[in-house]
Design a protein around this motif. Structure first.
Motif, PDB file in Angstrom:
ATOM      1  N   MET A 151      -0.897  -7.973  -3.403  1.00  0.00           N
ATOM      2  CA  MET A 151      -1.764  -7.002  -4.057  1.00  0.00           C
ATOM      3  C   MET A 151      -0.999  -5.681  -4.138  1.00  0.00           C
ATOM      4  O   MET A 151      -0.471  -5.207  -3.129  1.00  0.00           O
ATOM      5  CB  MET A 151      -3.038  -6.813  -3.235  1.00  0.00           C
ATOM      6  CG  MET A 151      -3.996  -5.806  -3.808  1.00  0.00           C
ATOM      7  SD  MET A 151      -5.261  -5.318  -2.623  1.00  0.00           S
ATOM      8  CE  MET A 151      -6.192  -6.810  -2.480  1.00  0.00           C
ATOM      9  N   ALA A 152      -0.890  -5.121  -5.358  1.00  0.00           N
ATOM     10  CA  ALA A 152      -0.281  -3.806  -5.508  1.00  0.00           C
ATOM     11  C   ALA A 152      -1.390  -2.780  -5.423  1.00  0.00           C
ATOM     12  O   ALA A 152      -2.259  -2.716  -6.292  1.00  0.00           O
ATOM     13  CB  ALA A 152       0.451  -3.702  -6.843  1.00  0.00           C
ATOM     14  N   LEU A 153      -1.404  -1.998  -4.336  1.00  0.00           N
ATOM     15  CA  LEU A 153      -2.509  -1.081  -4.087  1.00  0.00           C
ATOM     16  C   LEU A 153      -2.077   0.329  -4.450  1.00  0.00           C
ATOM     17  O   LEU A 153      -1.151   0.872  -3.853  1.00  0.00           O
ATOM     18  CB  LEU A 153      -2.913  -1.166  -2.609  1.00  0.00           C
ATOM     19  CG  LEU A 153      -4.148  -0.383  -2.198  1.00  0.00           C
ATOM     20  CD1 LEU A 153      -5.386  -1.023  -2.755  1.00  0.00           C
ATOM     21  CD2 LEU A 153      -4.252  -0.308  -0.688  1.00  0.00           C
ATOM     22  N   GLY A 154      -2.733   0.906  -5.437  1.00  0.00           N
ATOM     23  CA  GLY A 154      -2.456   2.296  -5.792  1.00  0.00           C
ATOM     24  C   GLY A 154      -1.460   2.422  -6.921  1.00  0.00           C
ATOM     25  O   GLY A 154      -0.680   1.515  -7.198  1.00  0.00           O
ATOM     26  N   ASN A 155      -1.483   3.587  -7.556  1.00  0.00           N
ATOM     27  CA  ASN A 155      -0.661   3.806  -8.745  1.00  0.00           C
ATOM     28  C   ASN A 155       0.830   3.706  -8.441  1.00  0.00           C
ATOM     29  O   ASN A 155       1.606   3.251  -9.276  1.00  0.00           O
ATOM     30  CB  ASN A 155      -0.968   5.180  -9.344  1.00  0.00           C
ATOM     31  CG  ASN A 155      -2.349   5.208  -9.960  1.00  0.00           C
ATOM     32  OD1 ASN A 155      -2.971   4.159 -10.110  1.00  0.00           O
ATOM     33  ND2 ASN A 155      -2.833   6.388 -10.292  1.00  0.00           N
ATOM     34  N   CYS A 156       1.238   4.135  -7.258  1.00  0.00           N
ATOM     35  CA  CYS A 156       2.667   4.104  -6.929  1.00  0.00           C
ATOM     36  C   CYS A 156       3.180   2.676  -6.925  1.00  0.00           C
ATOM     37  O   CYS A 156       4.246   2.388  -7.463  1.00  0.00           O
ATOM     38  CB  CYS A 156       2.908   4.720  -5.558  1.00  0.00           C
ATOM     39  SG  CYS A 156       2.527   6.448  -5.481  1.00  0.00           S
ATOM     40  N   ALA A 157       2.409   1.790  -6.296  1.00  0.00           N
ATOM     41  CA  ALA A 157       2.864   0.403  -6.223  1.00  0.00           C
ATOM     42  C   ALA A 157       2.782  -0.268  -7.587  1.00  0.00           C
ATOM     43  O   ALA A 157       3.520  -1.212  -7.869  1.00  0.00           O
ATOM     44  CB  ALA A 157       2.023  -0.368  -5.206  1.00  0.00           C
ATOM     45  N   ILE A 158       1.864   0.212  -8.454  1.00  0.00           N
ATOM     46  CA  ILE A 158       1.723  -0.408  -9.768  1.00  0.00           C
ATOM     47  C   ILE A 158       2.854   0.022 -10.689  1.00  0.00           C
ATOM     48  O   ILE A 158       3.512  -0.800 -11.326  1.00  0.00           O
ATOM     49  CB  ILE A 158       0.352  -0.054 -10.380  1.00  0.00           C
ATOM     50  CG1 ILE A 158      -0.764  -0.681  -9.555  1.00  0.00           C
ATOM     51  CG2 ILE A 158       0.270  -0.509 -11.826  1.00  0.00           C
ATOM     52  CD1 ILE A 158      -2.131  -0.252  -9.971  1.00  0.00           C
ATOM     53  N   SER A 159       3.118   1.355 -10.746  1.00  0.00           N
ATOM     54  CA  SER A 159       4.050   1.818 -11.769  1.00  0.00           C
ATOM     55  C   SER A 159       4.955   2.946 -11.297  1.00  0.00           C
ATOM     56  O   SER A 159       5.752   3.460 -12.058  1.00  0.00           O
ATOM     57  CB  SER A 159       3.249   2.318 -12.981  1.00  0.00           C
ATOM     58  OG  SER A 159       2.542   3.481 -12.605  1.00  0.00           O
ATOM     59  N   ALA A 198       0.845  -1.191   0.000  1.00  0.00           N
ATOM     60  CA  ALA A 198       0.000   0.000   0.000  1.00  0.00           C
ATOM     61  C   ALA A 198       0.875   1.233   0.000  1.00  0.00           C
ATOM     62  O   ALA A 198       1.216   1.762   1.045  1.00  0.00           O
ATOM     63  CB  ALA A 198      -0.928  -0.018   1.216  1.00  0.00           C
ATOM     64  N   GLY A 199       1.277   1.681  -1.186  1.00  0.00           N
ATOM     65  CA  GLY A 199       1.988   2.937  -1.262  1.00  0.00           C
ATOM     66  C   GLY A 199       3.248   2.885  -2.099  1.00  0.00           C
ATOM     67  O   GLY A 199       3.556   1.893  -2.755  1.00  0.00           O
TER      68      GLY A 199
END
Lengths: 323, 183
Positions: free
Chosen positions: B113-121, B88-89
């Motif tokens: 689980m990648a939560l949020g845009n930061c963790a995704i990309s 988360a973050g």
């Protein structure tokens, strides 16, 4: 010879029944605790897995069984896996002298109270082993706390139990129950209210329940002594904790609340009702009070509970001598 | 719905760091299915928040959204006892070794689980010349479900949880939300 055989069969059957009871109770209490936590915080708690979430504890149990068992590097594998077993199996023995009903006792022991208090001490050893063997600083800190706490809280617990033993003149739990009457004003709680309160607080400390759950203190020690345990290793500690809760509530019921005696019709149902009321109170405490600091925990014990319990014991002895 | 459900492939084996784990010696389909459902219904997340998305993760445990309805409120502080890692973050380069270590400390089966845009990309921190951010946690550890948003709403996290349950058991367990915000 025949007498020994029947006794043996009685004990084996009793232990199997106790094991089943402990397992089922674990499921029921996990559900009660999570549901209770939910309702105390104005949310429904487990709700979707089965009607009102009743299958939740079964799903949890199967998941824990199916989880990878992991021994950390540099841990002592023998002691590491001995600890959860040592924590759980002696608890079954504690159920032996508990008087569930007029005849519903696994084995009536004259020194039943002593047996329970003696074997309850093994749990501390298991927690110490768990913390030591997992080679983890949080585990070791948690184990140290567990020992300090259990040693401290065992003394007022013993003193209050001793007061009841003075009053009853026996250590046999069934006899203590049969000396009390059916109605609440005939129970030992009326003659020993202070001992009851001290016993309840010390029992919370003994079983490492919140607000005295410092050995696992999540915010400081990760998960304390069971930090390194995964799957059923953790599950065993959990089951042992719930089994210990039942034992302390059971002893409390027998000593103070008239055991299987109750208004109108005596029987094991009164015992279960009282035990579950006490367990409910423990869950209620857990989700109501914040955790105490460690110095506060020891101060409560050494500065309040221990002197009060001693005074109570002296007073009881004096009154027993005079009257 | 049925056709779509059957199209979801069930994982044949578990991977940890890309390594194949040997298939079990004894495998009974029915038992495996029951175990899968139990695992999906009791996903214990790790108490682990990196940045502001963690606030949404806390909100999802509270009264209004209440993740405990789906049996996932048991936030375990120890990675040994948790099944789900909610990243988360923002994953900074300083934090990256700790994230990888925590992932490796979790016993199998484990999910991320990648939560949020930061963790995704890398989200808003991804620009030319940036030096402090890992651009997506999937550069470090395998991710099962991506939940976009900056931050995602708690409902988004719940939806991500359902997706993981779907991935584990091969079917969606809860009704689909109404598209377009209802009436």
């Amino acid at each position: 010879m025949n007498g020994i055989a029947t006794e043996l069969i009685r004990i084996v059957v009793g232990l199997v029944a106790v094991a089943a009871f402990v397992g089922l109770n674990g499921l029921v209490l996990v559900y009660a605790e999570r549901k209770g936590a939910g309702h105390f915080q104005r949310r429904p708690g487990p709700f979707e897995v089965g009607p009102h979430g009743v299958i939740q504890p079964i799903a949890d149990a199967l998941k824990l069984i199916g989880k990878q068992l992991f021994t950390p590097e540099n841990a002592d594998p023998f002691l590491f896996w001995l600890a959860p077993l040592l924590s759980f199996f002696p608890v079954l023995l504690l159920f032996v002298p508990l008087p569930f009903g007029p005849v519903l006792t696994v084995w009536e022991v004259d020194l039943g109270l002593l047996l329970i208090l003696a074997f309850a001490g093994i749990n501390v050893l298991a927690l110490l082993l768990a913390g030591w063997a997992s080679n983890n600083k949080y585990g070791l800190l948690g184990a140290g706390r567990a020992v300090a706490q259990s040693v401290a809280y065992e003394i007022p617990l013993l003193l209050t139990v001793l007061a009841i033993a003075f009053q009853s003149g026996t250590l046999n739990l069934s006899t203590i129950v049969s000396q009390q009457g059916s109605w609440p004003w005939q129970w030992n709680i009326v003659t020993q209210p202070l001992a009851f309160i001290i016993y309840l607080i010390s029992a919370l400390g003994e079983t490492n329940r919140a607000p005295f759950d410092l050995p696992e203190a999540e915010s400081e020690l990760t998960a304390g002594f069971h930090t390194e345990y995964s799957g059923m290793g953790f599950g065993m500690f959990f089951l042992a904790e719930y089994a210990n809760m039942i034992v302390v509530s059971g002893v409390c019921t027998a000593l103070f609340l008239g055991g299987w005696k109750g208004p109108f019709v005596d029987g094991f149902w009164w015992y279960l009702v009282k035990v579950y009321a006490l367990l409910g109170a423990m869950i209620w405490f857990r989700w109501t009070y914040p955790r105490v600091r460690f110095d506060q925990l020891l101060n409560i014990n050494w500065k309040w509970l221990l002197p009060l319990a001693t005074l109570n014991l002296l007073g009881t002895a004096f009154l027993m001598k005079v009257f | 719905m049925a056709a779509q459900d059957s199209a979801v492939a069930k994982p044949e084996f578990l991977t940890a760091g890309g390594a194949r784990i040997d298939p079990p010696v004894i495998k009974v389909e029915a038992v495996q299915n029951i175990l899968d459902v139990c695992r999906a219904m009791s996903l214990w997340p790790m108490t682990f928040g990196l940045a502001c998305c963690a606030i949404e993760m806390m909100a999802v445990g509270m009264a209004r959204f209440d993740i405990s309805r789906f049996g996932a409120e048991v936030f375990r502080p120890s990675p040994r006892q948790s099944d789900l890692m909610i990243v988360a973050g923002t994953v900074t380069k300083k934090m990256a070794p700790a994230v990888v270590r925590l992932y490796e400390q979790m016993p199998a089966p484990k999910y991320v689980m990648a939560l949020g845009n930061c963790a995704i990309s890398g989200g808003p921190f991804r620009f030319k010349g940036q030096y402090g951010i890992v651009e997506g946690v999937d550069n470090l550890i395998p991710v099962d479900v991506y939940v976009p948003g900056c931050p995602p709403r708690p409902e988004g996290l719940l939806e991500g949880l359902f997706e993981i349950q779907k991935k584990m058991t091969g079917r969606r367990w809860w009704p689909n939300p109404v598209q377009g915000g209802g009436k």
